[in-house]
Write a protein that holds these residues in place. Structure first.
Motif, short mmCIF file in Angstrom:
data_model
loop_
_atom_site.label_atom_id
_atom_site.label_comp_id
_atom_site.label_asym_id
_atom_site.label_seq_id
_atom_site.Cartn_x
_atom_site.Cartn_y
_atom_site.Cartn_z
N UNK A 26 0.83 -1.21 0.00
CA UNK A 26 0.00 0.00 0.00
C UNK A 26 0.87 1.26 0.00
N UNK A 27 2.11 1.14 0.49
CA UNK A 27 3.03 2.29 0.53
C UNK A 27 3.23 2.91 -0.84
N UNK A 28 3.08 2.13 -1.90
CA UNK A 28 3.25 2.65 -3.26
C UNK A 28 2.23 3.76 -3.53
N UNK A 29 1.06 3.68 -2.91
CA UNK A 29 0.00 4.67 -3.14
C UNK A 29 0.12 5.92 -2.28
N UNK A 30 0.94 5.89 -1.25
CA UNK A 30 1.00 7.00 -0.31
C UNK A 30 1.43 8.33 -0.94
N UNK A 31 2.40 8.38 -1.85
CA UNK A 31 2.71 9.66 -2.50
C UNK A 31 1.52 10.19 -3.32
N UNK A 32 0.76 9.32 -3.94
CA UNK A 32 -0.44 9.73 -4.67
C UNK A 32 -1.48 10.32 -3.72
N UNK A 33 -1.66 9.67 -2.58
CA UNK A 33 -2.59 10.18 -1.57
C UNK A 33 -2.16 11.57 -1.10
N UNK A 34 -0.88 11.73 -0.84
CA UNK A 34 -0.37 13.02 -0.36
C UNK A 34 -0.53 14.10 -1.42
N UNK A 35 -0.25 13.79 -2.68
CA UNK A 35 -0.40 14.78 -3.75
C UNK A 35 -1.86 15.17 -3.95
N UNK A 36 -2.74 14.20 -3.87
CA UNK A 36 -4.17 14.49 -4.00
C UNK A 36 -4.62 15.43 -2.89
#
Length: 151
Positions: free
Chosen positions: A86-96
């Motif tokens: 799930x860590x792969x998605x964390x930068x996307x979550x932060x940018x959103x």
């Protein structure tokens, strides 16, 4: 009166109260002043609201916090099923989350529903085998499409 800190609270998770918005509601001016004095001891962000606004804010908070968190869980489940962290998605979550600090949610919206990319939408739906994630995907996709058409 009502002193309503608009924030999510999790046991054991410390918060910086100075940045939490406090929404204040009171029938009498002197009660409001007292609530404001109390709130300002922990936060500089104060909003006067009425009961209807408070109820609407709570509903909005459920959408942007509780529902979003559940969507994170569904995304995490998809990752786990494919052996991806799930860590792969964390930068996307932060940018959103960062984008909606400077853009409206409508301006920040991206994705296949916005683009009308039916090939990707159909492929995604065929990958979803559990009923709730599939229904949620379909409902949110249609909501984005309908919203964009109204603009």
């Amino acid at each position: 009166g009502v002193l309503y800190p608009l924030q999510t609270f999790t046991k054991g998770k410390a918060l910086d109260y100075s940045i939490i918005p406090f929404c204040l509601e009171a029938e009498k001016k002197e009660d409001y002043i007292l609530l404001e004095q109390l709130a300002r001891t922990v936060s500089n962000t104060i909003f006067p609201i009425d009961e209807q606004q408070r109820l609407a804010l709570h509903l909005a908070a459920v959408f942007v916090c509780n529902f979003t968190n559940h969507l994170y869980q569904l995304g995490a489940d998809l990752c786990v099923a494919q052996g991806v962290s799930f860590d792969v998605l964390k930068p996307l979550i932060m940018e959103t989350a960062a984008k909606v600090q400077i853009l409206t949610p409508a301006q920040a919206q991206t994705g296949p529903a916005l683009r009308g990319d039916t090939v990707t939408l159909d492929r995604h739906q065929s990958m979803l085998t559990q009923p709730y994630p599939k229904e949620i995907y379909q409902l949110l996709t249609q909501s984005i499409i309908d919203y964009v058409q109204k603009l």
